[in-house]
Design an enzyme around this catalytic site. Structure first.
Site, short mmCIF file in Angstrom:
data_model
loop_
_atom_site.label_atom_id
_atom_site.label_comp_id
_atom_site.label_asym_id
_atom_site.label_seq_id
_atom_site.Cartn_x
_atom_site.Cartn_y
_atom_site.Cartn_z
CG ASP A 283 61.87 24.14 66.97
OD1 ASP A 283 60.83 24.32 67.63
OD2 ASP A 283 62.76 23.36 67.35
C1 BGC Z 1 61.31 22.53 70.38
C2 BGC Z 1 60.35 21.75 69.52
C3 BGC Z 1 58.96 21.88 70.05
C4 BGC Z 1 58.60 23.35 70.11
C5 BGC Z 1 57.19 23.62 70.58
C6 BGC Z 1 60.85 23.95 70.61
O1 BGC Z 1 61.61 24.58 71.59
O2 BGC Z 1 62.58 22.51 69.78
O3 BGC Z 1 60.74 20.41 69.47
O4 BGC Z 1 58.06 21.17 69.27
O5 BGC Z 1 59.49 24.00 70.98
O6 BGC Z 1 57.03 23.30 71.90
#
Ligand code: BGC
Length: 753
Positions: A283
């Site tokens: 993530d």
């Molecule tokens: C989130 C993810 C997301 C990623 C990219 C993160 O802050 O937890 O779910 O896919 O950002 O945007």
């Protein structure tokens, strides 16, 4: 050899050779890559400047640009639109030595530019076809804008409405969640990943992110194997079985280990036992966050732990690209780890068709044709109507009369064109949703007036991104709303959460109607009792007062671009609501986490009744039950369930039984009912939930019509992750329930032997 056998063998041969060619292609490319280029494939950057403008010349951006040009980036996220994607792809393909195309990731949580209902809302439709279509059309709209990979579906099971991210998932049930996970994967990926209209999906957040303590985002998760395997993991497994190409891990630590470095989850289970052959992306920054977790002593060690833990791609930590070479030299990791990750990533790029044409997803003509097309509008409206849940309808105040009425639309969200878009709508045009007011104005027979009651205000909470919020300081609109309410026949109040009030980083400690909306509701109710309350929200809210005092309540979530039309059509009875709640609605925050499939405890008791003692599992000041249970939702018509029939009271292992009821439409409207089938295993080697959803059917009946609805009970449905850490069905008694929501009481027993 007979023909069938011949065709079968031919198919096997073709599949194997196609597979070999893919593997061989990957191997051949890998053999040409330098170590740095390999590491580059494991590196993902966020879109960071206007690629179609001048090249960046400073700091971080310059480094990132050079990395792109030198083959040190495998993927970008948040670059979108054909023009931009083409410009970035060109750098990778034309400037880097091997010209390996980038894969472009984007959060297609509920649509691209055409915004579909938030996933929690779509889950309330229980309509897998509509959900699959929503994902497939979103993929199409995004794919023609250059995107070829989405960070969706979010399949986290959620039991705590304080957590803002409940809006992104399918709610509290692992069975419903698994079916929805598979439907979304099918929708995004289709049958042919190399089509310019399909994209790779990513199941997230692996794992247990939805169990953040106290519903506070990014918080610690501490759950046992029983909950992990029986509740959290099934939707992830369903995504693997549906052929998903990628996974994203999660920010949280799980029982002391940050998920990003969890080798049990990522290596043993996902890539081992489950046979997942795609890749895992971290993530955002979750690799570097392991330092803050207190798990890695520095960035370098965080990189080491993530590689060993099975994270193949680094999203925005810039740790892999900077540290892996040294870690390899120091023998902290070995080349097999890197090769395995790179092969997984390259394989998905090949499957997407990017090596045949890096600009496959870049077609300006298609982008123009498909963005916002009628096909998207229609599908959007369809699923939006199906997602609405009727919570209360006393004195049949609904459906509303279409003519001769004076209707007052009151509330901060009644004319708001932004909030219905919800959170996670990066590619949407601001203020592009059809508001409830506009939806009502498209019906001409009534006189529609509007008052905000509580005003909206523009804020910039994160320093760069403006959003419309419900103000918490100004009550001056309430008088105007009361004056309007006095004059009209019916008041439709549109209250709830503004679009960004749920989502990532949007945990709430209070779940009542925010700001002065409760006061507004009570004051309006004093002067006009004919109220239909339309609630817009990204999570279950506490609606106790409304449920006692307001005759009709309609749960309308954040329904996306077509929101206002969907709501007006339901309120006017052109669509008979059929949605059912995918999450329990609590009576108070103190009940959280609350979910229907809880355990019995050693001291169960009747809900809210005086047990003649205090020593049982309950609250002294609140019932145990939710206000509205999982699976609950009304229709404008009424359904009657006949007593449950079981084909036998004994089932041998490997055999099956039939459970059935007769469903009758006893009301005046044609309507759809989601008939739900639950099972309880009341005694087992590890304690089991008091009820578990095992099937459901959507049945449509004309007034007066009756249909038999039956479910097959199989051994498979009775299996669970037991005390021996195996998926087994244990002999003994089981109870079966069929009803219109999870609170169904009537049951029949059978013995499994
Ligand atoms: C989130 C993810 C997301 C990623 C990219 C993160 O802050 O937890 O779910 O896919 O950002 O945007």
């Amino acid at each position: 050899m007979n023909t069938t056998r011949f065709v079968f063998c031919l198919l096997i041969t073709l599949t194997t050779s196609a597979q070999q060619t893919l593997d061989q292609k990957v191997e051949a490319l890998l053999s040409k890559m330098t170590l740095q280029e390999k590491i580059g494939q494991m590196n993902q950057y966020n879109g960071f400047w206007n690629f179609t403008g001048p090249s960046p010349d400073g700091g971080d951006q310059k480094i990132k640009y050079d990395h792109l040009a030198n083959g040190l980036v495998g993927s970008m996220l948040n670059v979108r639109g054909v023009k931009e994607v083409r410009a970035v792809q060109k750098i990778a393909v034309e400037k880097s030595r091997l010209g390996i195309p980038l894969i472009f990731g984007f959060d297609l949580i509920h649509g691209y530019q055409s915004v579909f209902p938030i996933p929690l809302a779509e889950a309330a439709s229980w309509d897998l076809e509509a959900i699959q279509r929503s994902a497939s059309l979103s993929a199409k709209e995004a794919a023609v804008a250059g995107i070829n990979w989405t960070f969706a579906p979010m399949v986290d099971v959620t039991r705590d409405a304080r957590w803002g991210r409940v809006m992104e998932g399918a709610g509290e049930d692992p069975y419903l969640g698994s079916l929805i996970a598979a439907a979304r994967v099918d929708g995004f990926q289709g049958d042919d990943l190399a089509s310019p209209f399909t994209i790779a999906a990513s199941a997230k957040h692996f794992a247990a992110y939805g169990f953040a303590e106290a519903g506070r985002d990014y918080n610690t998760v501490d759950i046992g194997l029983n909950t992990l395997h029986n509740i959290v993991l099934p939707p992830f497994k369903a995504a693997v079985d549906a052929g998903i190409k990628t996974f994203m891990n999660s920010f949280n630590d799980l029982n002391g280990i940050p998920a990003t470095a969890d080798a049990y989850l990522q290596r043993d289970l996902l890539k081992g036992e489950w046979g997942f052959d795609g890749f895992v992306v971290s993530d955002w920054g979750s690799i570097r966050e392991m330092v803050d977790h207190g798990y890695a002593k520095d960035r370098k060690q965080a990189g080491e732990m993530s590689v060993l833990g099975g994270s193949d791609m680094d999203m925005e930590s810039s740790i892999y690209v900077n540290e892996l070479e040294a870690l390899l030299e120091e023998k902290k990791i070995n080349i097999a780890h890197i090769d395995d990750a790179v092969k997984r990533i390259l394989k998905v790029k090949f499957e997407l068709g990017l090596f045949d044409d890096p600009y496959l997803y870049c077609n300006e003509e298609l982008e123009k044709q498909i963005t916002g097309s009628q096909e998207l509008v229609q599908a959007n409206l369809d699923v939006a109507k199906k997602s609405i849940v009727l919570l209360k309808n006393e004195n049949t105040i609904l459906p509303l009369k279409k003519e001769g009425q004076k209707i007052g639309l009151i509330g901060p969200l009644a004319a708001d064109k932004n909030s219905p878009l919800g959170n996670w709508r990066i590619a949407a045009v601001n203020n592009s949703a059809v508001s409830v007011l506009e939806g009502f104005q498209s019906y001409k027979g009534n006189k529609i007036s509007h008052a905000q009651g509580v005003k909206l205000v523009n804020k910039v909470p994160d320093g760069f991104h403006e959003e419309v919020q419900i103000n918490t300081t100004d009550k001056t609109g309430i008088e105007e709303a009361i004056a309007l309410a006095k004059e009209v026949d019916v008041v439709v109040m549109v209250l709830g959460e503004y679009g960004f009030q749920s989502g990532e980083g949007r945990s709430r400690a209070f779940l009542n109607l925010p700001g002065f909306q409760q006061e507004l509701l009570e004051k309006v109710a004093e002067v006009n009792p004919n109220i239909v309350l339309v609630v817009m929200n990204g999570r279950p809210l506490i609606l106790n007062w409304a449920s006692e005092n307001i005759p009709a309540i309609v749960e309308a979530w954040h329904l996306g671009s077509q929101s206002g039309h969907a709501i007006a059509q339901v309120l006017y009875g052109d669509y008979n609501p059929s949605g059912k709640l995918p999450m329990s609605f609590p009576r108070s925050v103190g009940q959280l986490p609350i979910y229907y499939n809880h355990k019995s405890t050693g001291r169960p008791g009747a809900d809210g009744e005086d047990m003649g003692s205090v020593f049982w599992s309950h609250y002294g000041d609140e019932k145990n039950s939710p206000l509205y249970p999982f699976g609950y939702g009304l229709s404008y018509t009424q359904f009657e369930y006949s007593p449950l029939q079981l084909s036998d009271d004994i089932m041998d292992k490997g055999g099956s039984l039939k459970a059935s009821i007769k469903l009758k439409n006893t009301g005046k409207f044609k309507g759809k009912e989601v008939v739900q089938f639950y099972i309880q295993d009341p005694y087992a080697s590890a304690t089991r939930p008091v009820k578990e959803l095992k099937g459901f059917q959507m049945v449509e009946l004309n007034p007066g019509e009756t249909k038999e609805v039956s479910f097959r009970i199989t051994e498979e449905q009775l299996k669970f992750y037991n005390a021996r850490q195996k998926w087994e069905a244990e002999s003994g008694t089981f109870y079966v329930f069929i009803g219109s929501n999870s609170a169904v009481k009537e049951k029949k027993a059978f013995e499994l032997r």
